[in-house]
Structure formats: C-alpha cells, structure tokens
Design an enzyme around this catalytic site. Structure first.
Site, PDB file in Angstrom:
ATOM      1  N   PHE A   1      -6.980  -2.675   1.474  1.00  0.00           N
ATOM      2  CA  PHE A   1      -5.954  -2.216   2.415  1.00  0.00           C
ATOM      3  C   PHE A   1      -6.463  -1.123   3.351  1.00  0.00           C
ATOM      4  CE2 PHE A   1      -3.307  -3.582  -1.245  1.00  0.00           C
ATOM      5  CZ  PHE A   1      -2.394  -4.379  -0.606  1.00  0.00           C
TER       6      PHE A   1
ATOM      7  N   TYR B   1      -6.645  -2.174  17.581  1.00  0.00           N
ATOM      8  CA  TYR B   1      -6.288  -2.350  16.165  1.00  0.00           C
ATOM      9  C   TYR B   1      -6.413  -3.821  15.759  1.00  0.00           C
ATOM     10  CZ  TYR B   1      -3.322  -3.189  12.145  1.00  0.00           C
ATOM     11  OH  TYR B   1      -2.852  -3.641  10.944  1.00  0.00           O
TER      12      TYR B   1
END
Ligand code: UDP
Length: 324
Positions: free
Chosen positions: A73, A141
């Site tokens: 993550f 991103y």
C-alpha cells in the site's frame, strides 16, 4: 497460516486490510514509515517502522519473518500534490516500490498484491470501465501507479514475480467496531468533507455543477474500505493458491453523483450539509464507474456495502469525533 507483509499498513486502506487479515488468522507484519500513517491504527507488536528505501533492512525483515506474500500500500496518494511536486511522487511511489521489489528478489518472495487506482485510466472514453480500457493517466499520481503496474508485468516475465494489481475506485467508509477510520491530512475526500461541514457548520464546496451528468455533478463509484480489504484477501488467497498475475478493478459498479452523496449524508446525519457551488476541480473526469465483473467472476468477490447510506453511517461516528 501464511506470513504476510503489509507495507503502508498504518494507513487508511492498509489498516482495514491488516485488521481483516488478522481476523482470518494470517500472521501479519506491518512495515510503515509513519509519514502519513498512524501508529495506533495497527497492533504495536506487528509494526516495524522502516523506510521502503532501506532495501537491506526490508530484505532482512522479509527473511526473518519468512514472508510468503506482500501487500503493498505504501505510497503518496494526493492527486493535487502530485501535480505540484511530481518528483516527490515518482521518487516515493516508483523508486520506493523498486526498492521493495529488489528486497523481495533478494529474499525470494514471489507474490505481491499492489494498490493501484482508477486514476490509471485518466478520462475514460466510456463507463463502466473494464480493465482492458486504455491506460492514460492525466496526473503524476496516476502515472506512478501505471508505471509500477508495468514494472510488475515485467517482473512476472523476467523473474516469476506473481502480482495482483487492484485498481481502486473511490475508497470510503470506516470500520468503527475495529476503531479504524479515514484520517488523511489534509483531507480532500468528499464524504469526510461533507460530514465535516455538518459538524462544523462551515460550508464545503461542490466542485462543478455543469458536468454532462443528470444532475450536473461528477459521478463516482464509492467502494467501502472493508470491501476493498476483502478484495485484498481474495487476491492473496489467489496468489497463495498458485494463481497467475492479474489486474482487477475494485468498485461496486454503481455510480453516485456528488449531489446524491450529499443527500445520503443529510439522511444519515439528519442535518443539512452547509455547501456552496464552486468551479470544477482540475483533472476531475465527469464519471468514473468500475466494471468489476472480473473480480466478481474470477475471485468470487462481492461488495457488501452497496447503499450509500450504509457507507456514510460507517464513517459518521469517527468523523463526528474528528471534526468536533
Ligand atoms: N468533491 C467535491 N468537493 C470536495 C471534494 C470532492 O465536490 O470538497 C467531488 C470531486 O470533484 C469528485 C468527487 O467529489 O467529483 C469525489 O472526490 P474525491 O476527492 O473524494 O475522490 P476522487 O474522485 O478525487 O478520487
């Protein structure tokens, strides 16, 4: 039971996934540098505070804990910030992942579940979006996540590293029974900001009312964080059973407009949401809804939270405390 390393396990989706992994009896080790995560989101004894960039220390941790699979993550996630400081995002999200993959190679760990995002699709030509849609990110991103996905595809070919890449739509909600919640700083996500407006009385801004949607506001696929966590468990089980590398969307397949989310917040809290109408936010596509049939059909995953009110209700207790 298998040994799982969770990077970024002290973060929002990470901590909810760690909780479910522990409930199901996995032996979980959390690696987090606490740059955005919270120490109290995971059991103290499981937490190893360490940078992904410390390849040597990560390798030792993988070996010492006899890790069978990694759930990765750890990443920066703010789209707006990524456009202002792309280097920070490429360094952390791409180079950080490469360091982890090198450590996994050294420790001979060959299974990984990777947090990807609907942002890899950019402005999709149609919705619901299948996994075969073009990869065309519109911000740094999304590009960092698309890049790591491609690296993983090559590592499968070159080194037999099996990966499941999960492309999340709009993560939301919380698990109050487990004491877990969303705590991004600064908060940019819609549901926490609507609840904040209810608590503080300060109006939130609806970004754009002139989109080509039925009510003029953006449509998103809101997926509860516990359903996301469940997708990670299904992905781990798939890899541990010897499954091949895969890419899956994770969403409910149903879209809700900003105005519909606002109405759900008013229904759950019983209070009006103070709000004003503002300009569109840069880089927001009109509609993002997942075609999640692959994940449903191939891994037997089904989301439990399909009603907005239930999602909002799960977030309400923690958001009330947070903004009081
Ligand atoms: N949104 C909004 N006001 C806010 C924050 C978000 O109107 O203060 C809208 C945003 O334009 C988007 C939707 O809510 O259409 C979801 O945004 P969020 O930032 O929660 O997630 P994203 O879609 O960017 O991943």
């Amino acid at each position: 039971m298998s040994n799982i390393l969770v990077t970024g396990g002290a973060g929002y989706i990470g901590s909810h996934t760690v909780h479910q992994l522990l409930e199901r009896g996995y032996n979980v080790t959390v690696l987090d540098d606490l740059s955005t995560g919270f120490r109290d989101a995971v059991p103290e004894a499981r937490l190893h505070i360490c940078s992904l960039f410390d390849t040597e220390q990560v390798t030792q941790l993988l070996v010492r804990q006899q890790i069978d699979a990694v759930v990765h993550f750890a990443a920066f996630i703010a789209v707006g910030e990524s456009t202002k400081d792309p280097e920070k995002y490429f360094t952390n999200n791409v180079a950080g992942s490469l360091s982890l993959f090198s450590a996994m190679a050294a420790a001979e760990v060959k299974k990984i579940v990777f947090s990807s995002t609907a942002a890899v699709y950019g402005n999709p030509v149609s919705t619901p979006i299948p996994e075969t849609a073009a990869i065309a990110p519109v911000n740094p991103y999304g590009e960092t996540k698309a890049t790591v996905e491609r690296v993983l595809a090559w590592l499968d070919q070159c080194r037999g590293l099996r990966s499941v890449r999960l492309r999340y739509f709009n993560a939301c909600g919380a698990n109050p029974e487990a004491g877990l919640s969303e705590r991004h700083v600064p908060e940019t996500h819609l549901i926490p900001l609507l609840l904040k407006a209810v608590v503080t009385g300060q109006p939130m801004t609806i970004f754009g009312t002139d989109y080509p949607t039925p009510d003029g506001t953006c449509i998103r696929d809101y997926i509860h964080v516990d359903d996301l966590a469940k997708a990670h468990i299904a992905a781990i089980d798939h890899l541990l059973a010897g499954g091949a590398s895969e890419v899956f969307n994770v969403g409910t397949g149903r879209g809700f407009s900003v105005r519909e989310v606002l109405a759900a917040v008013e229904a759950v809290t019983g209070k009006p949401v103070p709000h004003v109408f503002g300009d569109r936010r840069e880089g927001d596509p009109a509609e993002l809804v997942a075609d999640s049939s692959q994940l449903r059909n191939r891994l037997g995953w089904t989301p439990e939270y399909t009603e907005l009110e239930r999602i909002v209700a799960s977030a309400w207790p923690s958001e009330q405390r947070r903004w009081a």
